[in-house]
Write an enzyme that holds these catalytic residues in place. Structure first.
Site, PDB file in Angstrom:
ATOM      1  N   LYS A  53      -0.977  11.435 -18.862  1.00 24.18           N
ATOM      2  CA  LYS A  53      -1.198  12.268 -17.667  1.00 24.18           C
ATOM      3  C   LYS A  53      -1.969  13.529 -18.047  1.00 24.18           C
ATOM      4  CE  LYS A  53       2.815  10.244 -15.498  1.00 24.18           C
ATOM      5  NZ  LYS A  53       4.237  10.267 -15.173  1.00 24.18           N
ATOM      6  N   GLN A  97       8.982  14.334 -15.508  1.00 25.37           N
ATOM      7  CA  GLN A  97       8.940  12.967 -16.031  1.00 25.37           C
ATOM      8  C   GLN A  97      10.343  12.340 -16.002  1.00 25.37           C
ATOM      9  OE1 GLN A  97       6.108  11.225 -16.984  1.00 25.37           O
ATOM     10  NE2 GLN A  97       7.512   9.483 -17.120  1.00 25.37           N
ATOM     11  N   ASP A 120       4.551  13.389  -7.038  1.00 26.94           N
ATOM     12  CA  ASP A 120       5.063  12.052  -7.354  1.00 26.94           C
ATOM     13  C   ASP A 120       5.448  11.293  -6.077  1.00 26.94           C
ATOM     14  OD1 ASP A 120       5.032  11.079  -9.914  1.00 26.94           O
ATOM     15  OD2 ASP A 120       6.847  12.127 -10.561  1.00 26.94           O
TER      16      ASP A 120
END
Ligand code: NAP
Length: 293
Positions: A53, A97, A120
């Site tokens: 990422k 994460q 997200d």
């Protein structure tokens, strides 16, 4: 029959390149898009996802604020960090994460993220917006699957899409997206309670595997000519590989290629799309913040 392999790596590169142009325009207008990436602990798979990422952020010209908390960090420490990032106007997106260490309540952490920075797409407000067709952040992996289908020219209108897996991050949101009017697919969701899975997967014009078990989808479970999208990422031991393992999907790839019309490989299929759509969402968040100023 030999299936056309859908090159997720190439499609993701073109998404990132579109994002990079828009980022350049935003920067010229005075906004530096910025994503905060929070990693708790040092799980090797998470470390590798986060590295991917951060590499993509650099490539599209976005700023990357990295936060590494030790595996012993308390839930309060993480929630305090999120509160600070929520309040920081120079941060447009927040990515925590997953999975988090067991002592931290994942649902509470997701709920703490400001929905306007929820790149997200996991916050209940984002999920609600998806359910009722309101604009918001689409979750990256399901959105990436839609873009892959579109770019490969696979028609969803009227197609029977069968999704194996009903997780909150892949199966369920993908089912909702495919059933929307703009995709217009007829959707079936399968899971461990499904009786005679093969009899259902064999009805699929579009078969999506999001299970997390190597080769759970075999060639005899695929209707001839179906498009097969393999979301699964599984490590299998391989003594010939440098790291001692290699990545495979949920689909028994080589035999499946003889039956399907289109298929995504693992790696270089859905995986790169997830990161590309994260860049897309961070751009959206930055554009919305710039408009609101
Ligand atoms: P998950 O939360 O573990 O969900 C797996 C789903 O598969 C569950 O709904 C489970 O059913 C179902 N399932 C398990 N075994 C089954 C079987 N034998 N028959 C039918 N259904 C079965 O997994 P996830 O987070 O959705 O991830 C799925 C896979 O995608 C994993 O390999 C993950 O690494 C990968 N993934 C890849 C990306 C990417 O960017 N490429 C992103 C996210 C996830 P129950 O609900 O009944 O338990």
């Amino acid at each position: 029959m030999s299936a056309t392999i859908i090159d997720g790596f190439a499609v993701a590169a073109s998404v990132r390149s579109r994002v990079a142009s828009a980022v350049a325009n935003l920067k010229a207008a005075g906004t530096q898009p910025c994503l905060a990436v929070v990693l708790v602990g040092d799980d090797p798979a998470s470390v590798s996802y986060v590295a991917g990422k951060e590499k993509a952020l650099a490539e599209v010209g976005m700023a990357d604020r990295s936060y590494r908390l030790p595996v012993t960090a308390s839930e309060k420490e993480l929630l305090d960090l999120i509160a600070a990032l929520n309040a920081d106007a120079s941060v447009h997106g927040i990515l925590v994460q997953l999975p988090l260490p067991r002592h931290i309540d994942e649902a509470r952490v997701i709920l703490a993220i400001d929905p306007s920075k929820d790149v997200d797409g996991f916050h209940p407000i984002s999920v609600g917006n998806l359910v009722i067709d309101r604009p918001g952040f689409l979750p990256c992996t399901p959105h990436g699957v839609l873009v892959l289908l579109r770019e490969a020219g696979i028609a969803t209108n009227g197609a029977h899409a069968v999704i194996v897996g009903r997780s909150n991050i892949v199966g369920k949101p993908l089912a909702l997206l495919l059933a929307r009017k703009d995709c217009n697919a007829t959707v079936t969701i399968c899971h461990t309670g499904t009786r005679d899975l093969a009899s259902i997967t064999r009805q699929a014009d579009i078969l999506i595997a999001a299970v997390g078990k190597p080769r759970v989808i075999t060639a005899d479970m695929i209707k001839p000519g179906a498009a097969v999208i393999d979301v699964g990422v599984n490590r299998v031991e391989d003594s010939t590989a440098k790291k001692g393992f290699r990545l495979v999907g949920d689909v028994d790839f080589v035999p499946a290629c003889e039956v399907a019309s289109y298929i995504t490989p693992v790696p270089r299929g859905v995986g790169p799309m997830t990161i590309a759509m994260l860049m897309h969402n961070t751009l959206l968040a930055s554009e919305r913040a710039a408009e609101a100023r």
